[in-house]
Design a protein around this motif. Structure first.
Motif, PDB file in Angstrom:
ATOM      1  N   ASP A 126       0.830  -1.211   0.000  1.00 61.17           N
ATOM      2  CA  ASP A 126       0.000   0.000   0.000  1.00 61.17           C
ATOM      3  C   ASP A 126       0.862   1.257   0.000  1.00 61.17           C
ATOM      4  O   ASP A 126       0.572   2.215  -0.727  1.00 61.17           O
ATOM      5  CB  ASP A 126      -0.939   0.021   1.210  1.00 61.17           C
ATOM      6  CG  ASP A 126      -2.049  -1.009   1.111  1.00 61.17           C
ATOM      7  OD1 ASP A 126      -2.295  -1.529   0.004  1.00 61.17           O
ATOM      8  OD2 ASP A 126      -2.666  -1.308   2.159  1.00 61.17           O
ATOM      9  N   ARG A 127       1.919   1.265   0.818  1.00 58.19           N
ATOM     10  CA  ARG A 127       2.834   2.408   0.871  1.00 58.19           C
ATOM     11  C   ARG A 127       3.459   2.661  -0.494  1.00 58.19           C
ATOM     12  O   ARG A 127       3.541   3.789  -0.970  1.00 58.19           O
ATOM     13  CB  ARG A 127       3.944   2.138   1.888  1.00 58.19           C
ATOM     14  CG  ARG A 127       3.898   2.959   3.119  1.00 58.19           C
ATOM     15  CD  ARG A 127       5.097   2.843   4.054  1.00 58.19           C
ATOM     16  NE  ARG A 127       6.178   1.945   3.759  1.00 58.19           N
ATOM     17  CZ  ARG A 127       6.370   0.773   4.344  1.00 58.19           C
ATOM     18  NH1 ARG A 127       5.531   0.327   5.254  1.00 58.19           N
ATOM     19  NH2 ARG A 127       7.406   0.023   4.032  1.00 58.19           N
ATOM     20  N   SER A 129       2.305   1.820  -3.388  1.00 59.44           N
ATOM     21  CA  SER A 129       1.271   2.289  -4.308  1.00 59.44           C
ATOM     22  C   SER A 129       1.014   3.789  -4.128  1.00 59.44           C
ATOM     23  O   SER A 129       0.905   4.537  -5.098  1.00 59.44           O
ATOM     24  CB  SER A 129      -0.012   1.496  -4.081  1.00 59.44           C
ATOM     25  OG  SER A 129      -1.027   1.939  -4.930  1.00 59.44           O
ATOM     26  N   VAL A 130       0.942   4.232  -2.879  1.00 60.66           N
ATOM     27  CA  VAL A 130       0.728   5.657  -2.595  1.00 60.66           C
ATOM     28  C   VAL A 130       1.918   6.478  -3.098  1.00 60.66           C
ATOM     29  O   VAL A 130       1.742   7.530  -3.728  1.00 60.66           O
ATOM     30  CB  VAL A 130       0.499   5.891  -1.081  1.00 60.66           C
ATOM     31  CG1 VAL A 130       0.589   7.361  -0.723  1.00 60.66           C
ATOM     32  CG2 VAL A 130      -0.845   5.316  -0.662  1.00 60.66           C
ATOM     33  N   GLU A 131       3.131   5.986  -2.842  1.00 58.00           N
ATOM     34  CA  GLU A 131       4.329   6.702  -3.297  1.00 58.00           C
ATOM     35  C   GLU A 131       4.360   6.808  -4.816  1.00 58.00           C
ATOM     36  O   GLU A 131       4.698   7.859  -5.370  1.00 58.00           O
ATOM     37  CB  GLU A 131       5.597   5.996  -2.792  1.00 58.00           C
ATOM     38  CG  GLU A 131       5.798   6.127  -1.297  1.00 58.00           C
ATOM     39  CD  GLU A 131       6.867   5.181  -0.744  1.00 58.00           C
ATOM     40  OE1 GLU A 131       7.484   4.422  -1.535  1.00 58.00           O
ATOM     41  OE2 GLU A 131       7.077   5.206   0.479  1.00 58.00           O
ATOM     42  N   ARG A 133       1.786   6.800  -6.849  1.00 64.33           N
ATOM     43  CA  ARG A 133       0.740   7.743  -7.257  1.00 64.33           C
ATOM     44  C   ARG A 133       1.216   9.175  -7.059  1.00 64.33           C
ATOM     45  O   ARG A 133       1.018  10.032  -7.910  1.00 64.33           O
ATOM     46  CB  ARG A 133      -0.535   7.471  -6.462  1.00 64.33           C
ATOM     47  CG  ARG A 133      -1.639   8.505  -6.595  1.00 64.33           C
ATOM     48  CD  ARG A 133      -2.113   8.806  -7.991  1.00 64.33           C
ATOM     49  NE  ARG A 133      -2.589   7.648  -8.690  1.00 64.33           N
ATOM     50  CZ  ARG A 133      -2.753   7.614 -10.011  1.00 64.33           C
ATOM     51  NH1 ARG A 133      -2.509   8.660 -10.743  1.00 64.33           N
ATOM     52  NH2 ARG A 133      -3.186   6.530 -10.600  1.00 64.33           N
TER      53      ARG A 133
END
Length: 167
Positions: A126-127, A129-131, A133
């Motif tokens: 998840d981390r 993926s956020v980075e 994005r």
């Protein structure tokens, strides 16, 4: 379907060959926000708890898309190969992340084998993926500022080639 305590990808449940019933169930779940009840073969009904209903919605959605599904507890321990497979990276790349303390792990006993909690691997995913994005948003903002979206495709390719040769 039987749910066993096995490693997450050892016993995936594949979607059915005929997706029509899955699509019908998906539409049914989309139209009903409240959980229904399970109906046993003898007619007995048992209310479905909201938490289980939410899992069912996710499972049906994934299978509708033709994806295999595995259910595992978040405290499930993974080998480095299982974690690498889940993240879609090579085992050596995962080991590098572990050595850089990007993902917590345990080394039970005096052995050299490492074990990772599924929850830690999913948190890292998840981390990441956020980075990604955020980086993409920044690159898009910079491209708009630089006026790259106003240029035609050939000009954009020329600018990209130029930037590659400078780096």
């Amino acid at each position: 379907m039987t749910i066993e305590s096995v490693a997450p990808h050892e016993r995936p449940v594949l979607p059915p060959a005929d997706l029509a019933p899955m699509l019908e169930l998906s539409h049914f779940l989309a139209e009903h926000a409240e959980p229904a009840a399970l109906l046993g073969p003898d007619g007995e009904q048992v209310p479905l708890p909201m938490e289980l209903y939410q899992v069912l919605v996710q499972v049906v959605g994934a299978m509708r898309e033709g994806k295999a599904v595995t259910i595992a507890p978040l405290n499930q321990r993974l080998t480095t190969q299982q974690a690498a497979d889940l993240l879609g990276i090579s085992r050596p790349t995962l080991v590098k992340l572990l050595n850089e303390n990007q993902i917590p792990y345990e080394q039970p006993g005096s052995g050299r084998h490492r074990r990772l909690r599924l929850s830690d691997v999913l948190e890292y995913k998840d981390r990441r993926s956020v980075e990604r994005r955020l980086r993409l948003d920044e690159m898009t903002r910079q491209a708009v500022e630089d006026g790259l979206y106003d240029d035609d495709g050939a000009s954009y390719r020329d600018l990209l080639d130029s930037a590659r040769h400078e780096g």
